[in-house]
Design a protein around this motif. Sequence first.
Motif, PDB file in Angstrom:
ATOM      1  N   MET A  67      24.769 -28.813  76.498  1.00  0.00           N
ATOM      2  CA  MET A  67      25.814 -28.098  77.217  1.00  0.00           C
ATOM      3  C   MET A  67      25.556 -26.611  77.097  1.00  0.00           C
ATOM      4  O   MET A  67      25.040 -26.141  76.103  1.00  0.00           O
ATOM      5  CB  MET A  67      27.170 -28.480  76.615  1.00  0.00           C
ATOM      6  N   SER A  68      25.941 -25.871  78.105  1.00  0.00           N
ATOM      7  CA  SER A  68      25.750 -24.429  78.096  1.00  0.00           C
ATOM      8  C   SER A  68      26.774 -23.755  78.998  1.00  0.00           C
ATOM      9  O   SER A  68      27.083 -24.245  80.078  1.00  0.00           O
ATOM     10  CB  SER A  68      24.319 -24.134  78.553  1.00  0.00           C
ATOM     11  N   GLN A  69      27.311 -22.666  78.523  1.00  0.00           N
ATOM     12  CA  GLN A  69      28.186 -21.792  79.295  1.00  0.00           C
ATOM     13  C   GLN A  69      27.533 -20.409  79.228  1.00  0.00           C
ATOM     14  O   GLN A  69      27.126 -19.980  78.148  1.00  0.00           O
ATOM     15  CB  GLN A  69      29.577 -21.710  78.668  1.00  0.00           C
ATOM     16  N   ILE A  70      27.445 -19.726  80.350  1.00  0.00           N
ATOM     17  CA  ILE A  70      26.791 -18.421  80.363  1.00  0.00           C
ATOM     18  C   ILE A  70      27.764 -17.378  80.890  1.00  0.00           C
ATOM     19  O   ILE A  70      28.340 -17.538  81.966  1.00  0.00           O
ATOM     20  CB  ILE A  70      25.508 -18.430  81.224  1.00  0.00           C
TER      21      ILE A  70
ATOM     22  N   LEU B 269      23.678 -10.999  78.936  1.00  0.00           N
ATOM     23  CA  LEU B 269      23.788 -12.439  79.183  1.00  0.00           C
ATOM     24  C   LEU B 269      24.122 -13.100  77.852  1.00  0.00           C
ATOM     25  O   LEU B 269      23.368 -12.974  76.889  1.00  0.00           O
ATOM     26  CB  LEU B 269      22.471 -13.007  79.708  1.00  0.00           C
ATOM     27  N   GLU B 270      25.240 -13.775  77.802  1.00  0.00           N
ATOM     28  CA  GLU B 270      25.676 -14.443  76.578  1.00  0.00           C
ATOM     29  C   GLU B 270      25.749 -15.946  76.832  1.00  0.00           C
ATOM     30  O   GLU B 270      26.547 -16.400  77.641  1.00  0.00           O
ATOM     31  CB  GLU B 270      27.040 -13.907  76.157  1.00  0.00           C
ATOM     32  N   PHE B 271      24.883 -16.676  76.158  1.00  0.00           N
ATOM     33  CA  PHE B 271      24.820 -18.128  76.302  1.00  0.00           C
ATOM     34  C   PHE B 271      25.564 -18.772  75.136  1.00  0.00           C
ATOM     35  O   PHE B 271      25.286 -18.475  73.978  1.00  0.00           O
ATOM     36  CB  PHE B 271      23.366 -18.615  76.201  1.00  0.00           C
ATOM     37  N   ASN B 272      26.491 -19.654  75.419  1.00  0.00           N
ATOM     38  CA  ASN B 272      27.095 -20.518  74.418  1.00  0.00           C
ATOM     39  C   ASN B 272      26.548 -21.909  74.688  1.00  0.00           C
ATOM     40  O   ASN B 272      26.684 -22.429  75.798  1.00  0.00           O
ATOM     41  CB  ASN B 272      28.622 -20.524  74.539  1.00  0.00           C
ATOM     42  N   LEU B 273      25.892 -22.509  73.682  1.00  0.00           N
ATOM     43  CA  LEU B 273      25.252 -23.786  73.916  1.00  0.00           C
ATOM     44  C   LEU B 273      25.185 -24.625  72.659  1.00  0.00           C
ATOM     45  O   LEU B 273      25.315 -24.115  71.553  1.00  0.00           O
ATOM     46  CB  LEU B 273      23.864 -23.597  74.533  1.00  0.00           C
ATOM     47  N   PHE B 274      24.993 -25.934  72.885  1.00  0.00           N
ATOM     48  CA  PHE B 274      24.762 -26.839  71.770  1.00  0.00           C
ATOM     49  C   PHE B 274      23.512 -26.397  71.038  1.00  0.00           C
ATOM     50  O   PHE B 274      22.525 -26.006  71.665  1.00  0.00           O
ATOM     51  CB  PHE B 274      24.499 -28.268  72.256  1.00  0.00           C
ATOM     52  N   GLU B 275      23.521 -26.500  69.714  1.00  0.00           N
ATOM     53  CA  GLU B 275      22.299 -26.212  68.967  1.00  0.00           C
ATOM     54  C   GLU B 275      21.289 -27.330  69.179  1.00  0.00           C
ATOM     55  O   GLU B 275      21.654 -28.443  69.554  1.00  0.00           O
ATOM     56  CB  GLU B 275      22.606 -26.031  67.485  1.00  0.00           C
TER      57      GLU B 275
ATOM     58  N   GLU C  86      19.933  -7.727  78.331  1.00  0.00           N
ATOM     59  CA  GLU C  86      20.078  -8.141  76.934  1.00  0.00           C
ATOM     60  C   GLU C  86      20.575  -9.586  76.928  1.00  0.00           C
ATOM     61  O   GLU C  86      21.483  -9.934  77.679  1.00  0.00           O
ATOM     62  CB  GLU C  86      21.079  -7.231  76.234  1.00  0.00           C
ATOM     63  N   ILE C  87      19.959 -10.400  76.082  1.00  0.00           N
ATOM     64  CA  ILE C  87      20.256 -11.833  76.036  1.00  0.00           C
ATOM     65  C   ILE C  87      20.656 -12.212  74.614  1.00  0.00           C
ATOM     66  O   ILE C  87      19.983 -11.824  73.660  1.00  0.00           O
ATOM     67  CB  ILE C  87      19.008 -12.661  76.431  1.00  0.00           C
ATOM     68  N   VAL C  88      21.723 -12.978  74.497  1.00  0.00           N
ATOM     69  CA  VAL C  88      22.089 -13.519  73.187  1.00  0.00           C
ATOM     70  C   VAL C  88      22.421 -14.993  73.367  1.00  0.00           C
ATOM     71  O   VAL C  88      23.105 -15.375  74.307  1.00  0.00           O
ATOM     72  CB  VAL C  88      23.266 -12.744  72.535  1.00  0.00           C
ATOM     73  N   LEU C  89      21.857 -15.811  72.480  1.00  0.00           N
ATOM     74  CA  LEU C  89      22.166 -17.239  72.455  1.00  0.00           C
ATOM     75  C   LEU C  89      23.083 -17.502  71.267  1.00  0.00           C
ATOM     76  O   LEU C  89      22.745 -17.152  70.134  1.00  0.00           O
ATOM     77  CB  LEU C  89      20.897 -18.074  72.302  1.00  0.00           C
ATOM     78  N   ILE C  90      24.208 -18.093  71.531  1.00  0.00           N
ATOM     79  CA  ILE C  90      25.152 -18.454  70.478  1.00  0.00           C
ATOM     80  C   ILE C  90      25.203 -19.974  70.440  1.00  0.00           C
ATOM     81  O   ILE C  90      25.727 -20.606  71.357  1.00  0.00           O
ATOM     82  CB  ILE C  90      26.546 -17.856  70.748  1.00  0.00           C
ATOM     83  N   GLU C  91      24.618 -20.539  69.400  1.00  0.00           N
ATOM     84  CA  GLU C  91      24.522 -21.990  69.290  1.00  0.00           C
ATOM     85  C   GLU C  91      25.555 -22.521  68.305  1.00  0.00           C
ATOM     86  O   GLU C  91      25.826 -21.899  67.286  1.00  0.00           O
ATOM     87  CB  GLU C  91      23.138 -22.382  68.799  1.00  0.00           C
ATOM     88  N   SER C  92      26.088 -23.672  68.645  1.00  0.00           N
ATOM     89  CA  SER C  92      27.009 -24.329  67.723  1.00  0.00           C
ATOM     90  C   SER C  92      26.769 -25.835  67.788  1.00  0.00           C
ATOM     91  O   SER C  92      26.263 -26.359  68.782  1.00  0.00           O
ATOM     92  CB  SER C  92      28.461 -23.987  68.059  1.00  0.00           C
ATOM     93  N   PRO C  93      27.147 -26.542  66.717  1.00  0.00           N
ATOM     94  CA  PRO C  93      26.980 -27.997  66.719  1.00  0.00           C
ATOM     95  C   PRO C  93      27.786 -28.620  67.859  1.00  0.00           C
ATOM     96  O   PRO C  93      28.856 -28.127  68.217  1.00  0.00           O
ATOM     97  CB  PRO C  93      27.543 -28.433  65.371  1.00  0.00           C
ATOM     98  N   ALA C  94      27.281 -29.694  68.404  1.00  0.00           N
ATOM     99  CA  ALA C  94      27.950 -30.369  69.515  1.00  0.00           C
ATOM    100  C   ALA C  94      29.380 -30.776  69.155  1.00  0.00           C
ATOM    101  O   ALA C  94      30.267 -30.752  70.013  1.00  0.00           O
ATOM    102  CB  ALA C  94      27.138 -31.583  69.953  1.00  0.00           C
ATOM    103  N   HIS C  95      29.624 -31.099  67.883  1.00  0.00           N
ATOM    104  CA  HIS C  95      30.979 -31.518  67.509  1.00  0.00           C
ATOM    105  C   HIS C  95      31.986 -30.368  67.580  1.00  0.00           C
ATOM    106  O   HIS C  95      33.188 -30.599  67.492  1.00  0.00           O
ATOM    107  CB  HIS C  95      30.996 -32.179  66.118  1.00  0.00           C
ATOM    108  N   ASN C  96      31.518 -29.141  67.754  1.00  0.00           N
ATOM    109  CA  ASN C  96      32.422 -27.993  67.903  1.00  0.00           C
ATOM    110  C   ASN C  96      32.889 -27.805  69.344  1.00  0.00           C
ATOM    111  O   ASN C  96      33.622 -26.859  69.632  1.00  0.00           O
ATOM    112  CB  ASN C  96      31.740 -26.703  67.439  1.00  0.00           C
ATOM    113  N   TRP C  97      32.460 -28.649  70.242  1.00  0.00           N
ATOM    114  CA  TRP C  97      32.827 -28.563  71.646  1.00  0.00           C
ATOM    115  C   TRP C  97      33.729 -29.747  72.009  1.00  0.00           C
ATOM    116  O   TRP C  97      33.523 -30.859  71.530  1.00  0.00           O
ATOM    117  CB  TRP C  97      31.585 -28.645  72.528  1.00  0.00           C
ATOM    118  N   GLY C  98      34.680 -29.514  72.880  1.00  0.00           N
ATOM    119  CA  GLY C  98      35.489 -30.579  73.447  1.00  0.00           C
ATOM    120  C   GLY C  98      35.280 -30.572  74.952  1.00  0.00           C
ATOM    121  O   GLY C  98      35.597 -29.589  75.620  1.00  0.00           O
TER     122      GLY C  98
END
Length: 129
Positions: free
Chosen positions: A1-4, A64-70, A100-112
């Motif tokens: 999953m990814s949100q940008i 560009l800020e990416f929020n995505l599953f690790e 400028e690009i930043v990837l912010i990864e989090s475990p899948a269980h942190n997403w609903g």
Amino acid sequence: MSQIKIYGIASVLKPMRSQLSEVLHGCVVEALAYPKDKRAHRFFYLDHEDFYSPEGRSESYIILEFNLFEGRSTASKKRLYSLIFDRFERVLGLRPQDVEIVLIESPAHNWGIRGLPGDELRLNYKIDV
């Protein structure tokens, strides 16, 4: 999953948003093996006085800020950066120092998502690329 999230000066970012979204999505699909039908881009338009940027950047500076599953490999992430810098310059005329690009990864269980925790979703693509 990814949100940008895409941040930039409104007068610069708005006129290019459709083309930027197309180019960006192409980079994500290629580098991260992301499905072509999955795109979640959010544009944040800022006034000049609300968007301070580092020295050496032009008014075309964007973040560009990416929020995505690790789970993506370092090589895949570096490929993503390379594609973005290259295509943004070639197609959009944005200099690499203005992106400028930043990837912010989090475990899948942190997403609903779709009524489930992310780690219980059945995805039609791989995360570990």
